[in-house]
Design a protein around this motif. Structure first.
Motif, short mmCIF file in Angstrom:
data_model
loop_
_atom_site.label_atom_id
_atom_site.label_comp_id
_atom_site.label_asym_id
_atom_site.label_seq_id
_atom_site.Cartn_x
_atom_site.Cartn_y
_atom_site.Cartn_z
N GLU A 11 -3.77 -8.29 -8.54
CA GLU A 11 -4.43 -7.41 -9.51
C GLU A 11 -5.37 -6.45 -8.80
OE1 GLU A 11 -6.30 -10.03 -12.30
OE2 GLU A 11 -4.39 -10.72 -13.12
N PHE A 12 -6.13 -6.97 -7.81
CA PHE A 12 -7.04 -6.14 -7.04
C PHE A 12 -6.27 -5.05 -6.29
CE2 PHE A 12 -8.64 -5.43 -2.71
CZ PHE A 12 -9.79 -4.71 -3.00
N LEU A 13 -5.19 -5.42 -5.63
CA LEU A 13 -4.42 -4.45 -4.87
C LEU A 13 -3.80 -3.39 -5.77
CD1 LEU A 13 -2.69 -6.81 -2.28
CD2 LEU A 13 -4.56 -5.19 -1.86
N THR A 14 -3.36 -3.81 -6.95
CA THR A 14 -2.80 -2.84 -7.90
C THR A 14 -3.89 -1.89 -8.38
OG1 THR A 14 -1.10 -4.40 -8.60
CG2 THR A 14 -1.60 -2.59 -10.10
N ALA A 15 -5.05 -2.42 -8.73
CA ALA A 15 -6.16 -1.57 -9.18
C ALA A 15 -6.63 -0.64 -8.07
CB ALA A 15 -7.32 -2.44 -9.67
N ARG A 16 -6.62 -1.13 -6.84
CA ARG A 16 -7.10 -0.36 -5.69
C ARG A 16 -6.25 0.88 -5.44
NH1 ARG A 16 -7.35 0.48 -0.52
NH2 ARG A 16 -9.31 0.35 0.59
N GLN A 17 -5.04 0.90 -5.94
CA GLN A 17 -4.18 2.07 -5.78
C GLN A 17 -4.72 3.27 -6.55
OE1 GLN A 17 -0.34 -0.11 -6.69
NE2 GLN A 17 0.37 1.52 -5.33
N VAL A 40 -2.50 5.24 4.14
CA VAL A 40 -3.24 5.36 2.87
C VAL A 40 -2.34 6.00 1.82
CG1 VAL A 40 -5.19 6.46 1.69
CG2 VAL A 40 -5.51 5.44 3.96
N TRP A 41 -1.65 7.06 2.19
CA TRP A 41 -0.75 7.73 1.24
C TRP A 41 0.30 6.75 0.74
CZ3 TRP A 41 4.53 8.74 1.43
CH2 TRP A 41 5.00 9.57 0.41
N ARG A 42 0.89 5.98 1.66
CA ARG A 42 1.91 5.00 1.25
C ARG A 42 1.32 3.96 0.31
NH1 ARG A 42 4.84 4.14 7.06
NH2 ARG A 42 6.24 5.92 6.90
N GLU A 43 0.12 3.46 0.61
CA GLU A 43 -0.51 2.45 -0.24
C GLU A 43 -0.81 2.99 -1.63
OE1 GLU A 43 -3.96 1.31 1.96
OE2 GLU A 43 -2.79 0.24 3.48
N LYS A 44 -1.20 4.26 -1.71
CA LYS A 44 -1.60 4.85 -3.00
C LYS A 44 -0.42 5.32 -3.83
CE LYS A 44 -5.85 4.24 -1.94
NZ LYS A 44 -6.61 3.14 -2.51
N THR A 45 0.74 5.51 -3.20
CA THR A 45 1.89 6.04 -3.93
C THR A 45 3.01 5.03 -4.12
OG1 THR A 45 2.86 6.91 -1.89
CG2 THR A 45 1.44 8.40 -3.17
N SER A 46 2.83 3.81 -3.62
CA SER A 46 3.87 2.80 -3.79
C SER A 46 3.23 1.43 -3.97
CB SER A 46 4.81 2.80 -2.58
OG SER A 46 4.11 2.43 -1.42
N GLU A 47 4.07 0.45 -4.20
CA GLU A 47 3.63 -0.93 -4.41
C GLU A 47 2.97 -1.47 -3.13
OE1 GLU A 47 3.12 -4.21 -6.82
OE2 GLU A 47 4.08 -2.34 -7.38
N PRO A 48 1.74 -2.02 -3.24
CA PRO A 48 1.12 -2.60 -2.05
C PRO A 48 1.85 -3.87 -1.62
CG PRO A 48 -0.21 -3.08 -3.97
CD PRO A 48 0.92 -2.16 -4.42
N ASP A 49 1.76 -4.20 -0.36
CA ASP A 49 2.41 -5.40 0.17
C ASP A 49 1.44 -6.57 0.05
OD1 ASP A 49 3.84 -7.31 1.45
OD2 ASP A 49 3.92 -6.31 3.39
N PRO A 50 1.63 -7.46 -0.92
CA PRO A 50 0.69 -8.57 -1.10
C PRO A 50 0.94 -9.74 -0.15
CG PRO A 50 2.38 -8.69 -2.77
CD PRO A 50 2.66 -7.45 -1.93
#
Length: 79
Positions: A11-17, A40-50
């Motif tokens: 949830e945190f990683l999703t919100a952090r996007q 950073v661009w990849r993290e903000k524009t796609s699913e984070p790797d949990p």
């Protein structure tokens, strides 16, 4: 990591996007040792790797120590 902790982390990683934090800004400005503007661009524009096994040794240590650090902080700062 417990199921609850894993859910909260996702949830945190999703919100952090949805926002830029200090860590992101450092990477964007090119002064981070741990990330790049492209990452950073990849993290903000796609699913984070949990996956807690992904990333550097320092990142894996940080993930492993999060529960301990949170408990110690709560113990030292009740209420």
């Amino acid at each position: 990591m417990s199921v609850v902790a894993e859910r909260k982390r996702r949830e945190f990683l999703t919100a952090r996007q949805s926002y830029l934090g200090g860590t992101d800004v450092a990477a964007i400005l090119g002064v981070s040792k741990w990330s790049t503007p492209l990452q950073v661009w990849r993290e903000k524009t796609s699913e984070p790797d949990p996956d807690p096994d992904a990333g550097t040794l320092a990142m894996r240590r940080g993930l492993a120590l999060e529960p301990f650090i949170a408990r110690e902080f709560e113990r030292d700062h009740p209420g």
